[in-house]
Design a protein around this motif. Structure first.
Motif, PDB file in Angstrom:
ATOM      1  N   SER A 210       0.826  -1.196   0.000  1.00  0.00           N
ATOM      2  CA  SER A 210       0.000   0.000   0.000  1.00  0.00           C
ATOM      3  C   SER A 210       0.863   1.250   0.000  1.00  0.00           C
ATOM      4  N   CYS A 211       0.435   2.248  -0.792  1.00  0.00           N
ATOM      5  CA  CYS A 211       1.171   3.515  -0.818  1.00  0.00           C
ATOM      6  C   CYS A 211       0.774   4.409   0.344  1.00  0.00           C
ATOM      7  N   TRP A 212      -0.172   3.965   1.180  1.00  0.00           N
ATOM      8  CA  TRP A 212      -0.546   4.769   2.345  1.00  0.00           C
ATOM      9  C   TRP A 212       0.465   4.566   3.455  1.00  0.00           C
ATOM     10  N   ASN A 213       0.793   5.641   4.156  1.00  0.00           N
ATOM     11  CA  ASN A 213       1.639   5.492   5.336  1.00  0.00           C
ATOM     12  C   ASN A 213       0.780   4.911   6.455  1.00  0.00           C
ATOM     13  N   PRO A 214       1.352   4.015   7.244  1.00  0.00           N
ATOM     14  CA  PRO A 214       0.560   3.426   8.329  1.00  0.00           C
ATOM     15  C   PRO A 214      -0.031   4.533   9.213  1.00  0.00           C
ATOM     16  N   GLY A 215      -1.295   4.389   9.517  1.00  0.00           N
ATOM     17  CA  GLY A 215      -1.925   5.352  10.416  1.00  0.00           C
ATOM     18  C   GLY A 215      -2.543   6.540   9.709  1.00  0.00           C
ATOM     19  N   THR A 216      -2.294   6.667   8.412  1.00  0.00           N
ATOM     20  CA  THR A 216      -2.878   7.812   7.708  1.00  0.00           C
ATOM     21  C   THR A 216      -4.016   7.393   6.786  1.00  0.00           C
ATOM     22  N   ASP A 217      -4.438   6.126   6.879  1.00  0.00           N
ATOM     23  CA  ASP A 217      -5.507   5.654   6.001  1.00  0.00           C
ATOM     24  C   ASP A 217      -6.743   6.534   6.168  1.00  0.00           C
ATOM     25  N   PRO A 218      -7.291   7.023   5.078  1.00  0.00           N
ATOM     26  CA  PRO A 218      -8.499   7.848   5.205  1.00  0.00           C
ATOM     27  C   PRO A 218      -9.736   7.022   5.585  1.00  0.00           C
ATOM     28  N   PHE A 219      -9.665   5.724   5.415  1.00  0.00           N
ATOM     29  CA  PHE A 219     -10.778   4.856   5.827  1.00  0.00           C
ATOM     30  C   PHE A 219     -10.221   3.459   6.053  1.00  0.00           C
ATOM     31  N   ALA A 220     -11.000   2.620   6.727  1.00  0.00           N
ATOM     32  CA  ALA A 220     -10.549   1.252   6.975  1.00  0.00           C
ATOM     33  C   ALA A 220     -10.482   0.501   5.652  1.00  0.00           C
ATOM     34  N   VAL A 221      -9.318  -0.092   5.369  1.00  0.00           N
ATOM     35  CA  VAL A 221      -9.180  -0.841   4.123  1.00  0.00           C
ATOM     36  C   VAL A 221      -9.991  -2.130   4.231  1.00  0.00           C
ATOM     37  N   GLU A 222     -10.268  -2.740   3.095  1.00  0.00           N
ATOM     38  CA  GLU A 222     -11.092  -3.949   3.089  1.00  0.00           C
ATOM     39  C   GLU A 222     -10.508  -5.037   3.973  1.00  0.00           C
ATOM     40  N   LEU A 223      -9.168  -5.122   3.952  1.00  0.00           N
ATOM     41  CA  LEU A 223      -8.499  -6.154   4.741  1.00  0.00           C
ATOM     42  C   LEU A 223      -8.865  -6.004   6.216  1.00  0.00           C
ATOM     43  N   VAL A 224      -8.950  -4.769   6.689  1.00  0.00           N
ATOM     44  CA  VAL A 224      -9.280  -4.500   8.090  1.00  0.00           C
ATOM     45  C   VAL A 224     -10.781  -4.643   8.318  1.00  0.00           C
ATOM     46  N   ARG A 225     -11.567  -4.071   7.409  1.00  0.00           N
ATOM     47  CA  ARG A 225     -13.014  -4.049   7.633  1.00  0.00           C
ATOM     48  C   ARG A 225     -13.616  -5.449   7.566  1.00  0.00           C
ATOM     49  N   LEU A 226     -13.121  -6.247   6.621  1.00  0.00           N
ATOM     50  CA  LEU A 226     -13.669  -7.606   6.507  1.00  0.00           C
ATOM     51  C   LEU A 226     -13.284  -8.450   7.722  1.00  0.00           C
ATOM     52  N   GLN A 227     -12.096  -8.219   8.256  1.00  0.00           N
ATOM     53  CA  GLN A 227     -11.714  -8.961   9.458  1.00  0.00           C
ATOM     54  C   GLN A 227     -12.523  -8.493  10.657  1.00  0.00           C
ATOM     55  N   ALA A 228     -12.786  -7.175  10.744  1.00  0.00           N
ATOM     56  CA  ALA A 228     -13.612  -6.654  11.836  1.00  0.00           C
ATOM     57  C   ALA A 228     -15.001  -7.271  11.766  1.00  0.00           C
TER      58      ALA A 228
ATOM     59  N   GLN B 190     -15.772 -10.191  10.354  1.00  0.00           N
ATOM     60  CA  GLN B 190     -15.672 -11.604  10.753  1.00  0.00           C
ATOM     61  C   GLN B 190     -15.596 -11.722  12.271  1.00  0.00           C
ATOM     62  N   HIS B 191     -14.872 -10.798  12.875  1.00  0.00           N
ATOM     63  CA  HIS B 191     -14.749 -10.810  14.339  1.00  0.00           C
ATOM     64  C   HIS B 191     -16.121 -10.593  14.984  1.00  0.00           C
ATOM     65  N   ALA B 192     -16.840  -9.579  14.467  1.00  0.00           N
ATOM     66  CA  ALA B 192     -18.146  -9.260  15.041  1.00  0.00           C
ATOM     67  C   ALA B 192     -19.138 -10.400  14.848  1.00  0.00           C
ATOM     68  N   LEU B 193     -18.969 -11.127  13.760  1.00  0.00           N
ATOM     69  CA  LEU B 193     -19.881 -12.247  13.501  1.00  0.00           C
ATOM     70  C   LEU B 193     -19.419 -13.531  14.184  1.00  0.00           C
ATOM     71  N   GLY B 194     -18.337 -13.423  14.946  1.00  0.00           N
ATOM     72  CA  GLY B 194     -17.862 -14.586  15.679  1.00  0.00           C
ATOM     73  C   GLY B 194     -17.098 -15.573  14.837  1.00  0.00           C
ATOM     74  N   LEU B 195     -16.601 -15.130  13.685  1.00  0.00           N
ATOM     75  CA  LEU B 195     -15.883 -16.051  12.789  1.00  0.00           C
ATOM     76  C   LEU B 195     -14.372 -16.004  13.008  1.00  0.00           C
ATOM     77  N   ARG B 196     -13.903 -15.050  13.810  1.00  0.00           N
ATOM     78  CA  ARG B 196     -12.466 -14.827  13.891  1.00  0.00           C
ATOM     79  C   ARG B 196     -12.118 -14.319  15.274  1.00  0.00           C
ATOM     80  N   GLY B 197     -10.966 -14.783  15.779  1.00  0.00           N
ATOM     81  CA  GLY B 197     -10.530 -14.352  17.097  1.00  0.00           C
ATOM     82  C   GLY B 197      -9.883 -12.987  17.056  1.00  0.00           C
ATOM     83  N   ARG B 198      -8.880 -12.844  16.199  1.00  0.00           N
ATOM     84  CA  ARG B 198      -8.167 -11.554  16.168  1.00  0.00           C
ATOM     85  C   ARG B 198      -7.840 -11.176  14.727  1.00  0.00           C
ATOM     86  N   SER B 199      -7.612  -9.893  14.561  1.00  0.00           N
ATOM     87  CA  SER B 199      -7.283  -9.399  13.235  1.00  0.00           C
ATOM     88  C   SER B 199      -5.797  -9.579  12.951  1.00  0.00           C
ATOM     89  N   LEU B 200      -5.497  -9.872  11.708  1.00  0.00           N
ATOM     90  CA  LEU B 200      -4.105 -10.138  11.314  1.00  0.00           C
ATOM     91  C   LEU B 200      -3.660  -9.169  10.227  1.00  0.00           C
TER      92      LEU B 200
END
Lengths: 168, 543
Positions: B468-486, B488-498
């Motif tokens: 990613s060309c974004w600097n860590p911490g400057t993402d203007p929105f949650a990327v799909e990788l983060v949002r989809l894991q969140a 999955q977590h909320a739906l009880g499909l995943r323990g922690r985000s990777l």
């Protein structure tokens, strides 16, 4: 760019003969440019483009070759192209004076062309005629052992020729 | 292409002496390339590994026992008994003299030159050049003009190395450039009214060792030393050319190719190179909306969870821009909702092109079709997609999640837009605004290709890492990788985000096609999916 130029059948024959005389097509470029020069009088953009298309080599390559050499007639060169040798022997025998005299008579400096398009003047490196210094080349003719009077006379003669050509 | 033999074990070896040391290299190598294998970099301007050898700049001269004058190491080849000195008095003197000549007419305009900071002439001048000029005459002036729609020449800076001319002759095969005039007046030019306008033209600016060729796109945009560089992969077509993305304060300023002899050599096409402006276009989606109302980013993730927790079977419409990691997360969601279906859309084909050097532009304008087919099967863009569209049109699903990403997305097209409109709960991840978002229940901003972190599989089956060309911490929105894991977590499909590497580990464990691969072993050139990395400890990585 539609190109309306073409070689006469005689020139075309010479070109085809040239093709048999050189190992590669690009090697034939120099003599072909000579043919184009005598056929069309000068090597401007349309002429270079014509040669490139004829020989199937990139126009940019032709452009590079034409501009590399000083002895092709580029577009805008006067009808009489006066090249004064200014290398050692001629320089010692007064080529600078020859140039100044021409400048005086024609009102143009080296590298310039008269507004009427008749004369171009340039200083060039050795033309291989050191034994007859100072000398100049006008189109294909050598004028040797020049005195300033010879220069005046040559210019008068060329002017008369040019006027005759225009009127006739 | 490079004139040296490859690392073929059948090639015999040559013993020679380099700076007094006996060394061995493959027979037939040039002194410069052989010395490089022993850690000695000989300076060069006109030499480029991807182009023919011109030998005109003379900066690479070294002392040889076989010549009473210094020889140029870019074209002289090694031989038994050859003794080469790269730092003897003769060699240093030769280099310094060449450098003084190169600088005679070069302007001191580094403060306003775009090449400054990545200029080979600057580097060599610092290392080998004189600290003052003995040249008291006037510097000569050469033309500054546009050579084509994207490129200009600053003639005064040109050192006439002919790299750009050779590039147009040998790599793009278009031969627009030439050197005009002679001696100190010689400079790069084009034939009158035939501008340099080929699909690879931008590369000439990259390979210019000085600031003579300047890209209009990058002119005065940034000083190169202020930019952050990230190794990435172009998402413009399914070749997957390796690139570097350069950003200033988090904004993309320039894309340049990165060497990968298995994919793109040293080059990239102009379509990919200039295809990033849409990232900052007005119709870029960066804000989540629910039923038209703007949402904070975390509220949007909550809304996604709310819509999905109650849902039955879900239709998933994927795009061929999603990374293998994102696809794996989508697959996890689909598997948790029995009866769900997955299909994919493909953008329209462009025009393929291939060049004399072997460089290719693919007609397929997407980077990860192969990855999606590995995760969801061969028919995900074929029969599966047809069936999915049919069932959406016949109201077969209450909920659909659609991914409408892409490099310069024109969206999934009319038929999919119509099929999506038939579904009651419509969740759309989208890069750009467009008709496919009309009436959507939840619109989520999506990452464009060079903003993604993960892996893609190109049309040759090569698994490559894109960063990613974004600097860590400057993402203007949650990327799909983060949002989809969140999610999955909320739906009880995943323990922690990777991280992307962590999700890839899950994928490699779950899918035999990927097993044995991991992010760190892909290295910078990537690996064919079919070849496994050598068994090494996975803690260090090989990068």
């Amino acid at each position: 760019m539609a190109n309306t130029l073409s070689f006469s059948s005689e020139t075309m024959k010479q070109y085809e003969w040239l093709l048999t005389r050189y190992p590669t097509r690009r090697a034939v470029l120099l003599p072909t440019l000579r043919l184009a020069e005598s056929e069309f009088g000068e090597l401007g953009v349309p002429e270079m483009r014509f040669v490139a298309d004829l020989m199937e080599i990139p126009p940019a390559f032709v452009f590079g070759v034409v501009t590399f050499y000083t002895h092709y007639r580029r577009a805008g060169t006067g009808k009489y192209n006066i090249q004064v040798c200014s290398t050692l022997s001629c320089a010692l025998r007064g080529s600078e004076d020859v140039v100044s005299r021409i400048t005086e008579r024609l009102g143009i400096g080296p590298g310039e062309t008269t507004p009427c398009g008749q004369f171009s003047l340039s200083k060039v490196e050795c033309l291989g005629s050191c034994d007859t210094a100072p000398m100049l080349q006008c189109n294909d003719d050598y004028h040797e052992d020049l005195t300033l009077e010879d220069v005046d006379q040559l210019i008068e003669q060329l002017r008369a020729e040019a006027d005759g050509g225009q009127n006739g | 292409m490079a004139n040296n033999p490859t690392n073929d074990s059948a090639v015999s070896m040559t013993k020679w002496q380099l700076n007094g040391q006996e060394v061995e290299n493959h027979a037939g190598m040039t002194i410069m390339e052989a010395a490089k294998e022993h850690g000695i970099e000989i300076p060069c301007f006109c030499y480029h590994p991807g182009l023919s050898i011109a030998g005109n700049c003379r900066i690479c001269m070294v002392e040889s026992n076989r010549s009473h004058k210094p020889v140029i190491s870019c074209s002289e080849r090694i031989a038994e008994g050859l003794e080469i000195e790269t730092d003897s008095e003769v060699a240093v003197d030769a280099r310094n003299s060449v450098m003084e000549f190169q600088l005679i007419n070069h302007p001191l305009d580094c403060p306003v030159c775009d090449k400054s900071g990545e200029c080979v002439l600057q580097d060599h001048s610092y290392a080998h050049g004189p600290d003052r000029s003995r040249f008291v005459e006037d510097k000569n002036i050469r033309h500054t003009k546009e050579l084509g729609p994207d490129i200009s020449i600053w003639g005064n800076r040109c050192i006439v190395c002919t790299r750009c001319v050779r590039f147009c002759d040998e790599i793009s095969g278009t031969s627009e450039l030439c050197i005009v005039e002679r001696g100190d007046r010689s400079v790069v030019d084009v034939f009158p009214e035939i501008p340099i306008d080929n699909q690879l033209a931008g590369n000439t600016v990259d390979i210019c060792p000085v600031g003579a060729l300047i890209s209009h796109d990058f002119k005065y945009e940034a000083r190169v030393w202020n930019m952050d560089r990230i190794d990435s992969v172009c998402g413009g077509c399914s070749r997957g050319c390796n690139i570097e993305v350069e950003t200033l304060d988090g904004f993309v300023k320039r894309l340049i190719p990165r060497e990968n002899l298995d994919v793109n050599d040293w080059w990239m096409c102009d379509e990919g190179r200039y295809g990033w402006r849409h990232l900052y276009a007005d119709d870029r989606i960066t804000q989540a909306t629910r039923d038209g109302a703007e949402q904070t980013d975390s509220a949007a993730t909550d809304a996604l969870e709310e819509l999905l927790s109650e849902s039955g079977p879900v239709a998933f419409l994927i795009d061929p821009f999603l990374t293998c990691e994102e696809l794996h997360l989508v697959q996890g969601l689909a598997a948790s909702r029995p009866g769900s279906k997955v299909g994919g859309w493909l953008p329209a084909d462009g025009t393929a092109a291939s060049f004399p050097s072997g460089f290719q532009i693919s007609a397929a304008k997407y980077p990860n079709r192969s990855g999606a087919e590995q995760v969801f099967g061969d028919q995900v863009f074929g029969d599966d997609a047809k069936q999915l569209q049919k069932s959406l049109l016949s109201n077969g699903f209450d909920t659909v999640i659609a991914f409408c990403g892409g490099h310069q997305s024109t969206g999934p097209g009319d038929s999919w837009t119509q099929a999506l409109a038939n579904t009651a709960t419509r969740i759309v991840f989208s890069v750009m605004n467009g008709p496919w978002l009309e009436g959507a229940s939840l619109v989520l901003p999506a990452t464009a290709p060079i903003e993604k972190e993960g892996t893609w599989i190109n049309e040759d089956g090569r698994l490559q890492r894109t960063r990613s060309c974004w600097n860590p911490g400057t993402d203007p929105f949650a990327v799909e990788l983060v949002r989809l894991q969140a999610l999955q977590h909320a739906l009880g499909l995943r323990g922690r985000s990777l991280s992307a590497a962590g999700v890839f580990r899950e994928l490699a464990a779950a899918n035999t096609a990927f097993s044995g691969h991991n992010h760190s072993d892909l290295g910078s050139p990537g690996l064919l999916l079919s070849e496994r990395p050598a068994a090494v400890a996975s803690d260090g990585g090989t990068e």
